[in-house]
Design a protein around this motif. Structure first.
Motif, PDB file in Angstrom:
ATOM      1  N   ASP A   1       0.860  -1.179   0.000  1.00 25.16           N
ATOM      2  CA  ASP A   1       0.000   0.000   0.000  1.00 25.16           C
ATOM      3  C   ASP A   1       0.898   1.231   0.000  1.00 25.16           C
TER       4      ASP A   1
ATOM      5  N   ARG B   1      -1.538  -3.209   3.450  1.00 27.14           N
ATOM      6  CA  ARG B   1      -2.948  -3.189   3.840  1.00 27.14           C
ATOM      7  C   ARG B   1      -3.406  -4.632   4.024  1.00 27.14           C
TER       8      ARG B   1
ATOM      9  N   LYS C   1      -9.078  -4.148   4.640  1.00 25.44           N
ATOM     10  CA  LYS C   1      -9.394  -3.032   3.747  1.00 25.44           C
ATOM     11  C   LYS C   1     -10.053  -3.531   2.467  1.00 25.44           C
ATOM     12  N   ASN C   2      -9.719  -4.752   2.063  1.00 24.39           N
ATOM     13  CA  ASN C   2     -10.298  -5.346   0.856  1.00 24.39           C
ATOM     14  C   ASN C   2     -10.706  -6.783   1.153  1.00 24.39           C
TER      15      ASN C   2
END
Length: 90
Positions: free
Chosen positions: A18, A24, A55-56
């Motif tokens: 990131d 991340r 985050k994802n």
């Protein structure tokens, strides 16, 4: 937390590069048909603080294994990164 969600078969959390934070957190999962990224986010939101949540989220039907049958986390992270990249281009 995601492993306990109804419909989830497997979960693995990996770090991805990131630009802002260095890395991340990305949750990679395989689940039954009908289980969506939105449901994964909701399950995490119910049990985890905002700073603990991935985050994802990436759904992968095929999980790469090493020759010894263990999960190959490097290839899993590469597959997740490819899917995220394809999503960003779309």
């Amino acid at each position: 937390v995601l492993q306990l969600a109804t419909g989830v078969a497997q979960v693995c959390v990996v770090g991805m590069p990131d630009a802002e934070w260095g890395q991340r957190v990305v949750a990679v999962y395989s689940a039954d048909r009908g289980f969506s990224e939105q449901r994964a986010r909701e399950a995490a939101a119910q049990q985890l603080s905002p700073h603990q949540r991935p985050k994802n989220y990436v759904a992968l039907p095929h999980w790469p294994e090493s020759d010894s049958g263990k999960l190959n986390r490097v290839h899993l992270a590469e597959a997740a990164a490819a899917q995220l990249s394809a999503r960003d281009r779309a």
